[in-house]
Design a protein around this motif. Sequence first.
Motif: not given
Length: 229
Positions: A92-100
């Motif tokens: 879940i945290l890794s989403a910060y690497h590919e935010l819209d």
Amino acid sequence: MSFDPDRVTTVTFDSYSTLVDVDAVEAALAAHPGVDAPEPISRTWRERSMQYTLVGNHTGTYEPFYEVNRDALEYALEAHGVEATEDEREEILSAYHELDVFDDVRGSIERLRRGGYDCYVLSNGNPEMLASMVEHAEIDDLLADTISADELETFKPDPDLYRHAAGRTGTPIEEIAHVSALWFDVQGASHAGMQGVWLDRNGTPWEPFGDEPELVCAGLEEVADRLGC
């Protein structure tokens, strides 16, 4: 104080909520089988993350922003009764690497660059986060550099961070316009001597606490307009 575009030679941008949409983490939360309502978890996650940075500034407790986000996510999931393994939290945290990326980012920064303004990112994010954000947003060719709170190990709105940014850009602090969607970031920049530009993408009211921003814009295209680009 009113905004004076004639004084501006350099523009700094906050990253999260300004250039990229932190609400995009809701998709990562929704993909977890134990999450029925991602929005309140995302809100708690973000609120706790900001609170941790502010408390850390006053207690001398520093962790890189990615670690702060990890702690805040762990709290948010537990607070909302969601069980997740360490690996699941990391996913879940890794989403910060590919935010819209907001639609107006690249075009607006291109306009500012053509107008002769040096452009930087000034963010709480640690260098690894900023590198992935810039790559994902495809704006590396437009930025002079990124400036991370990790360089001082202190977070916004500590005035030393804005002064440090002025030194890193080689620009007198009064010639910098700092653009942010975060009210406390705008106030911190103004307090340190920059012109604070609040990016109010959602039409929300300004906080009654503290000073007002020098400029309010609904999007980055309006920032470029006001700077004559």
